[in-house]
Design an enzyme around this catalytic site. Sequence first.
Site, PDB file in Angstrom:
ATOM      1  N   HIS A  24      55.435  14.295  85.147  1.00  0.00           N
ATOM      2  CA  HIS A  24      55.191  14.510  83.714  1.00  0.00           C
ATOM      3  C   HIS A  24      54.242  15.679  83.419  1.00  0.00           C
ATOM      4  O   HIS A  24      53.187  15.529  82.824  1.00  0.00           O
ATOM      5  CB  HIS A  24      54.867  13.229  82.936  1.00  0.00           C
ATOM      6  CG  HIS A  24      53.773  12.331  83.433  1.00  0.00           C
ATOM      7  ND1 HIS A  24      52.513  12.753  83.707  1.00  0.00           N
ATOM      8  CD2 HIS A  24      53.769  10.990  83.654  1.00  0.00           C
ATOM      9  CE1 HIS A  24      51.780  11.725  84.080  1.00  0.00           C
ATOM     10  NE2 HIS A  24      52.515  10.649  84.068  1.00  0.00           N
ATOM     11  N   HIS A  78      50.760  -2.471  86.346  1.00  0.00           N
ATOM     12  CA  HIS A  78      50.892  -1.368  85.394  1.00  0.00           C
ATOM     13  C   HIS A  78      52.363  -1.179  85.048  1.00  0.00           C
ATOM     14  O   HIS A  78      53.216  -1.151  85.941  1.00  0.00           O
ATOM     15  CB  HIS A  78      50.315  -0.108  86.057  1.00  0.00           C
ATOM     16  CG  HIS A  78      50.357   1.139  85.244  1.00  0.00           C
ATOM     17  ND1 HIS A  78      50.378   1.166  83.864  1.00  0.00           N
ATOM     18  CD2 HIS A  78      50.371   2.450  85.624  1.00  0.00           C
ATOM     19  CE1 HIS A  78      50.399   2.423  83.449  1.00  0.00           C
ATOM     20  NE2 HIS A  78      50.408   3.214  84.491  1.00  0.00           N
ATOM     21  N   GLU A  80      54.008   1.430  83.741  1.00  0.00           N
ATOM     22  CA  GLU A  80      54.668   2.741  83.855  1.00  0.00           C
ATOM     23  C   GLU A  80      55.727   2.692  84.966  1.00  0.00           C
ATOM     24  O   GLU A  80      55.540   2.052  86.007  1.00  0.00           O
ATOM     25  CB  GLU A  80      53.641   3.853  84.114  1.00  0.00           C
ATOM     26  CG  GLU A  80      54.223   5.234  83.815  1.00  0.00           C
ATOM     27  CD  GLU A  80      53.190   6.349  83.717  1.00  0.00           C
ATOM     28  OE1 GLU A  80      52.008   6.127  84.023  1.00  0.00           O
ATOM     29  OE2 GLU A  80      53.596   7.471  83.324  1.00  0.00           O
ATOM     30  N   ASP A  82      56.919   4.448  87.293  1.00  0.00           N
ATOM     31  CA  ASP A  82      56.761   4.802  88.707  1.00  0.00           C
ATOM     32  C   ASP A  82      56.336   3.570  89.525  1.00  0.00           C
ATOM     33  O   ASP A  82      56.487   3.557  90.741  1.00  0.00           O
ATOM     34  CB  ASP A  82      55.795   5.972  88.917  1.00  0.00           C
ATOM     35  CG  ASP A  82      54.487   5.843  88.167  1.00  0.00           C
ATOM     36  OD1 ASP A  82      54.430   5.113  87.172  1.00  0.00           O
ATOM     37  OD2 ASP A  82      53.506   6.492  88.579  1.00  0.00           O
ATOM     38  N   HIS A 144      45.629   3.454  83.763  1.00  0.00           N
ATOM     39  CA  HIS A 144      45.857   4.634  82.961  1.00  0.00           C
ATOM     40  C   HIS A 144      46.530   4.332  81.624  1.00  0.00           C
ATOM     41  O   HIS A 144      46.596   5.180  80.722  1.00  0.00           O
ATOM     42  CB  HIS A 144      46.675   5.585  83.853  1.00  0.00           C
ATOM     43  CG  HIS A 144      47.652   6.500  83.279  1.00  0.00           C
ATOM     44  ND1 HIS A 144      48.963   6.552  83.624  1.00  0.00           N
ATOM     45  CD2 HIS A 144      47.469   7.488  82.364  1.00  0.00           C
ATOM     46  CE1 HIS A 144      49.574   7.502  82.999  1.00  0.00           C
ATOM     47  NE2 HIS A 144      48.710   8.090  82.225  1.00  0.00           N
ATOM     48  N   ASP A 163      46.832   2.865  89.591  1.00  0.00           N
ATOM     49  CA  ASP A 163      46.647   4.325  89.462  1.00  0.00           C
ATOM     50  C   ASP A 163      45.235   4.795  89.832  1.00  0.00           C
ATOM     51  O   ASP A 163      45.063   5.926  90.306  1.00  0.00           O
ATOM     52  CB  ASP A 163      46.921   4.766  88.017  1.00  0.00           C
ATOM     53  CG  ASP A 163      48.398   4.995  87.733  1.00  0.00           C
ATOM     54  OD1 ASP A 163      49.186   5.152  88.689  1.00  0.00           O
ATOM     55  OD2 ASP A 163      48.758   5.027  86.545  1.00  0.00           O
ATOM     56  N   TYR A 191      44.385  14.657  90.496  1.00  0.00           N
ATOM     57  CA  TYR A 191      44.936  13.451  89.852  1.00  0.00           C
ATOM     58  C   TYR A 191      44.031  13.013  88.700  1.00  0.00           C
ATOM     59  O   TYR A 191      44.494  12.745  87.588  1.00  0.00           O
ATOM     60  CB  TYR A 191      45.046  12.346  90.902  1.00  0.00           C
ATOM     61  CG  TYR A 191      45.783  11.130  90.444  1.00  0.00           C
ATOM     62  CD1 TYR A 191      47.149  11.007  90.631  1.00  0.00           C
ATOM     63  CD2 TYR A 191      45.108  10.086  89.809  1.00  0.00           C
ATOM     64  CE1 TYR A 191      47.834   9.886  90.205  1.00  0.00           C
ATOM     65  CE2 TYR A 191      45.785   8.966  89.381  1.00  0.00           C
ATOM     66  CZ  TYR A 191      47.146   8.865  89.586  1.00  0.00           C
ATOM     67  OH  TYR A 191      47.810   7.757  89.160  1.00  0.00           O
ATOM     68  N   HIS A 222      49.255   5.368  94.496  1.00  0.00           N
ATOM     69  CA  HIS A 222      49.749   6.693  94.886  1.00  0.00           C
ATOM     70  C   HIS A 222      48.908   7.219  96.044  1.00  0.00           C
ATOM     71  O   HIS A 222      47.675   7.139  96.009  1.00  0.00           O
ATOM     72  CB  HIS A 222      49.610   7.711  93.747  1.00  0.00           C
ATOM     73  CG  HIS A 222      50.448   7.415  92.545  1.00  0.00           C
ATOM     74  ND1 HIS A 222      51.817   7.516  92.524  1.00  0.00           N
ATOM     75  CD2 HIS A 222      50.097   7.035  91.297  1.00  0.00           C
ATOM     76  CE1 HIS A 222      52.274   7.209  91.331  1.00  0.00           C
ATOM     77  NE2 HIS A 222      51.247   6.905  90.560  1.00  0.00           N
TER      78      HIS A 222
HETATM   79 FE1  FEO Z   1      50.363   5.472  85.149  1.00  0.00          FE
HETATM   80 FE2  FEO Z   1      51.326   5.977  88.467  1.00  0.00          FE
HETATM   81  O1  FEO Z   1      51.521   5.469  86.642  1.00  0.00           O
END
Ligand code: FEO
Length: 392
Positions: A24, A78, A80, A82, A144, A163, A191, A222
């Site tokens: 993104h 989370h 999101e 991913d 996040h 995250d 990041y 991640h």
């Molecule tokens: Fe806020 Fe890795 O997603």
Amino acid sequence: MNKVEIKPGVYWVGGIDWDIREFHGYVTPRGTTYNAYLIVDEKVVLVDTVKHHLFDEMLARIREVVDPARIDYIVSNHVEMDHSGSLPMMKAVAPNAKVITSVKGEKGLRRHFKRDMDYQVVQSGDRLGIGKRTLVFVHIPMVHWPDSMVTYVPEDRLLLPNDAFGQHIASHERFDDEVGWAVVREEAAKYYANIVMPYGEQVKKALAAVGGLDIDMIAPSHGIIWRRHIPDILAKYVKWADHQTEPRAMVVYDTMWGSTERMALKLYEGLVDAGVPATLWNLKTNHISDVMTELIRTEAVLIGSPTLNGQVLPTVAAFLTYIRGLKPRKRVGFAFGSYGWAGKSREDIETVMSELGWEMPVPGISINYVPDDPELDAVREAGRAIGQHIKR
Ligand code: FEO
């Protein structure tokens, strides 16, 4: 597919995205991972999933440990995609699993998937016994998204913060000491600067919430897992959340016919005259997400653009929009640029700097068409003055 046992009975079963180069709007030259963790106790728990296209990879790793139909709980820290993109596919192979999530997590997952998935909503501080272990859920809103939470396993001194503390690194290695602090620090900084920076106050609350926990491993969603550099990354997060910088300067600019670039070089010379470490960032050749990695540690940010059609150049406009959103605070700003018949760029840049609350101790400079030698001397002097101002 090689699952990795990170603690006895706790397995990394995530997916490695070797190919991703854009996340993104953030360039990811090292790729990334989506980390999922399988905890095998009297109950079997999967903490987070992976981006949808890596579902088969995650499933193969889970199957190395247990039959996925045995999974009792899937924790969605989370929403999101991913991390939750594989949730419906995971539910299909783990039909008895309850999906544990926060209140906002449930709302977000329902909005994304338009279906019920046997949700079990947890409040911050809730505990769930799974045998020899306990899972403790702590909400960390805006780190996040509003739904974000961490899962803590006290018996293993293990924090699964999603995250938070992540970095975009695709690697065979799973741990910080295997990759090395220099690379991991740089990617963790990038990041934070590009994903987490707007939420410094929420990061402080999250650090306070997890600060009292006994932790010897932080396994984010991640990149690599922290086991050697936990004090180092916690210290960095404290500093970044407070927008603390070093007495360094950076000159960020784009140019049309070279006049603004000549000013940028003179500013750099002035900063060096003052004995301040300085860097130059041409926005034609540098991606704004890389510029942010430098900006996270830099006190003085000098931004330049010529005026084109009554505005800054589009590259500079993109950068200004980006920093308006990311909200770096406690900076010293300086605006500069050339113009032909209507100078507007300096004003536009200063407007954004003012919105961000940046100090501007040295007046900005606009120069008509092409700078002459006395004007370039004045620009160099401005660079020197900014350097003296931040030198401590
Ligand atoms: Fe806020 Fe890795 O997603």
